[in-house]
Design a protein around this motif. Structure first.
Motif, PDB file in Angstrom:
ATOM      1  N   GLY A 141       0.786  -1.223   0.000  1.00 16.00           N
ATOM      2  CA  GLY A 141       0.000   0.000   0.000  1.00 16.00           C
ATOM      3  C   GLY A 141       0.816   1.268   0.000  1.00 16.00           C
ATOM      4  O   GLY A 141       0.252   2.362  -0.043  1.00 16.00           O
ATOM      5  N   ARG A 142       2.150   1.163   0.050  1.00 16.60           N
ATOM      6  CA  ARG A 142       3.007   2.344   0.064  1.00 16.60           C
ATOM      7  C   ARG A 142       3.899   2.378  -1.170  1.00 16.60           C
ATOM      8  O   ARG A 142       4.258   1.340  -1.723  1.00 16.60           O
ATOM      9  N   THR A 143       4.261   3.590  -1.583  1.00 17.51           N
ATOM     10  CA  THR A 143       5.275   3.722  -2.626  1.00 17.51           C
ATOM     11  C   THR A 143       6.602   3.229  -2.071  1.00 17.51           C
ATOM     12  O   THR A 143       6.979   3.574  -0.955  1.00 17.51           O
ATOM     13  N   TRP A 144       7.308   2.423  -2.826  1.00 18.94           N
ATOM     14  CA  TRP A 144       8.510   1.811  -2.294  1.00 18.94           C
ATOM     15  C   TRP A 144       9.759   2.387  -2.955  1.00 18.94           C
ATOM     16  O   TRP A 144       9.709   3.110  -3.945  1.00 18.94           O
ATOM     17  N   GLY A 145      10.911   2.070  -2.370  1.00 17.46           N
ATOM     18  CA  GLY A 145      12.180   2.582  -2.866  1.00 17.46           C
ATOM     19  C   GLY A 145      13.296   1.605  -2.587  1.00 17.46           C
ATOM     20  O   GLY A 145      13.093   0.553  -1.991  1.00 17.46           O
ATOM     21  N   ASP A 146      14.514   1.966  -3.022  1.00 18.99           N
ATOM     22  CA  ASP A 146      15.653   1.094  -2.759  1.00 18.99           C
ATOM     23  C   ASP A 146      16.942   1.891  -2.670  1.00 18.99           C
ATOM     24  O   ASP A 146      17.005   3.059  -3.041  1.00 18.99           O
ATOM     25  N   LEU A 147      17.945   1.246  -2.118  1.00 28.04           N
ATOM     26  CA  LEU A 147      19.314   1.755  -2.064  1.00 28.04           C
ATOM     27  C   LEU A 147      20.145   0.778  -2.879  1.00 28.04           C
ATOM     28  O   LEU A 147      20.175  -0.418  -2.566  1.00 28.04           O
ATOM     29  N   VAL A 148      20.795   1.270  -3.946  1.00 27.92           N
ATOM     30  CA  VAL A 148      21.439   0.363  -4.886  1.00 27.92           C
ATOM     31  C   VAL A 148      22.851   0.842  -5.228  1.00 27.92           C
ATOM     32  O   VAL A 148      23.109   2.040  -5.335  1.00 27.92           O
ATOM     33  N   HIS A 149      23.762  -0.110  -5.339  1.00 28.39           N
ATOM     34  CA  HIS A 149      25.120   0.138  -5.817  1.00 28.39           C
ATOM     35  C   HIS A 149      25.198  -0.440  -7.221  1.00 28.39           C
ATOM     36  O   HIS A 149      24.991  -1.642  -7.418  1.00 28.39           O
ATOM     37  N   LEU A 169      19.956   6.354  -4.024  1.00 26.57           N
ATOM     38  CA  LEU A 169      18.696   6.201  -3.319  1.00 26.57           C
ATOM     39  C   LEU A 169      17.607   6.483  -4.348  1.00 26.57           C
ATOM     40  O   LEU A 169      17.565   7.567  -4.925  1.00 26.57           O
ATOM     41  N   ARG A 170      16.757   5.487  -4.603  1.00 31.86           N
ATOM     42  CA  ARG A 170      15.797   5.600  -5.704  1.00 31.86           C
ATOM     43  C   ARG A 170      14.362   5.437  -5.203  1.00 31.86           C
ATOM     44  O   ARG A 170      14.102   4.729  -4.227  1.00 31.86           O
ATOM     45  N   ALA A 171      13.436   6.092  -5.912  1.00 34.32           N
ATOM     46  CA  ALA A 171      12.013   5.958  -5.637  1.00 34.32           C
ATOM     47  C   ALA A 171      11.338   5.276  -6.824  1.00 34.32           C
ATOM     48  O   ALA A 171      11.829   5.355  -7.956  1.00 34.32           O
ATOM     49  N   PHE A 172      10.218   4.604  -6.558  1.00 35.09           N
ATOM     50  CA  PHE A 172       9.457   3.905  -7.593  1.00 35.09           C
ATOM     51  C   PHE A 172       8.006   4.407  -7.564  1.00 35.09           C
ATOM     52  O   PHE A 172       7.103   3.701  -7.107  1.00 35.09           O
TER      53      PHE A 172
END
Length: 419
Positions: A141-149, A169-172
């Motif tokens: 139910g929430r917009t998700w994100g990630d931390l990626v190398h 740091l990315r948003a989707f």
């Protein structure tokens, strides 16, 4: 537990859906209740999704329907299927998986752990240089994100492609397409981050720290006395209409220490300190005109005599008994400062000529005195006086009772227009 997933088989799924398309594997041995782990074949641990339905397509693959939605999208990814059926519920399976993860973390970060001489680390190491080291954050139910190398390649205009290693740091926002919010160039040790622009209505207090945006559009025409109590912030402001920014020497410090009347298209850069006090560092007019336009106002009162023991009012070429006869319009909103005066000779021993800038029949703080027999000039380089465009000014001279008569008083002032 039996694990199955040929080295050539791949699986694809759109983020936040439960339809998994498999190619390169015969799905006839797969039954509901088994689980699938996406993204790798070289490890058993990781998120596993309960298979609820299977539709084989011969030896080439088919589709799987998972019991729950998969928050991360995969395209032609490796996978592992645990062919041991799980007979519990989705909730109990998730609880068992979470407990296993918590036990692993407790072991890693527990007080008895001593990795690398006390440095406690989680290393997402991959052998392939094109692989991603990634931590994803997803809650239903929430917009998700990630931390990626990952490796990042770009082509500057007129240049050649450049590849570098970055931590992002990315948003989707749409659930599948990543948008970079913050990028650290690991080769250069520099940071690039994106700033959103949000609208806020003008009011006595416009709380710039309440919105998660580095750029703020201020609408409306209400006067602004405060930017709120946000600490250690930087905001780029854009105004859409005329309103007054009210100078405060502590909490809202403005250029020229004076109020600013904004106009549509004007921009400003504002920062706050650790106490939440704001300062406007730069202000740019949409017209291109500077916020402050300095000019020199100067003249000579002329040959009319000013005898001892009188008060007279003068401007260029005018000496009058009443201030109203010598008044000059300011014409623009601005500040008078740096008053300098000179006379043909000194007033005499123990005598004075006091010259003061008047504003609408009242003395101001801008004043200086020529005194004694050794000087014929004086200045006030400290004080300043703010005038509105409709205000009028003149210079008042008070001659002491025994002063030598004088005329032709030279004067100059700096006028800084701030409209």
């Amino acid at each position: 537990m039996a694990l199955y997933g040929p080295s050539t088989a791949t699986a694809s799924v759109t983020a936040n859906t439960n339809l998994v398309t498999v190619t390169g594997m015969d799905l006839t041995i797969v039954t509901p209740g088994m689980t699938i782990s996406l993204g790798a074949r070289d490890r058993k641990t990781g998120d596993a999704w309960i298979i609820g339905a299977v539709t084989p397509n011969g030896a080439n693959g088919g589709t799987l329907i998972t019991a729950g939605s998969i928050p991360t999208g995969y395209a032609n990814a490796p996978f592992v299927i645990d062919t041991t059926g799980y007979l519990g519920t989705d909730v109990s399976y998730a609880a068992a998986t979470s407990l296993s993860l918590l036990q692993t973390l407790a072991t890693l970060f527990g007080p008895a752990t001593n990795l690398y001489s006390g440095a406690r680390q989680i290393v997402l190491d991959k052998l392939a240089s094109t692989a991603l080291g990634r931590i994803a954050f997803a809650i239903a139910g929430r917009t998700w994100g990630d931390l990626v190398h990952r490796e990042y390649a770009y082509t500057p205009t007129g240049g050649s492609q450049i590849a570098t290693q970055v931590m992002e740091l990315r948003a989707f926002p749409d659930g599948s397409t990543p948008i970079d919010a913050l990028r650290v160039d690991l080769s250069a040790g520099t940071v690039d981050f994106r700033q959103n622009e949000m609208a806020m209505a003008s009011a006595a207090t416009v709380d710039l720290g309440s919105a998660p945006a580095g750029r703020v559009v201020i609408t409306g025409s209400a006067a602004i006395l405060s930017f709120g109590a946000g600490k250690n912030l930087t905001r780029l402001l854009r105004f859409t209409a005329a309103r007054t920014l009210t100078h405060n020497a502590t909490s809202l410090i403005l250029p020229a220490s004076a109020n600013i009347v904004t106009a549509a298209g004007d921009t400003a850069l504002a920062t706050s300190d650790s106490a939440g006090n704001w300062r406007v560092r730069h202000y740019t007019r949409a017209t291109g005109y500077p916020l402050i336009s300095p000019q020199v106002v100067s003249g000579n009162c002329g040959a009319t005599g000013i005898p001892a023991g009188v008060t007279r009012y003068f401007a260029h070429g005018i000496v009058a008994v009443a201030a109203s006869q010598a008044y000059q319009p300011a014409g623009r909103r601005g500040r008078f400062s740096k008053l300098r005066v000179a006379t043909p000779g000194p007033p005499g021993a123990g005598e004075t000529w006091m010259i003061t800038l008047q504003k609408l029949f009242s003395d101001t703080a801008l004043t200086c005195t020529i005194s004694g027999s050794g000087s014929n000039d004086a200045s006030d380089l400290v004080n300043s006086v703010l005038f509105e465009a409709s205000d009028r000014w003149s210079l008042k001279v008070v001659s002491s009772a025994g002063a030598t008569g004088t005329n032709c008083i030279l004067f100059s002032m700096l006028f800084e227009a701030i409209d």
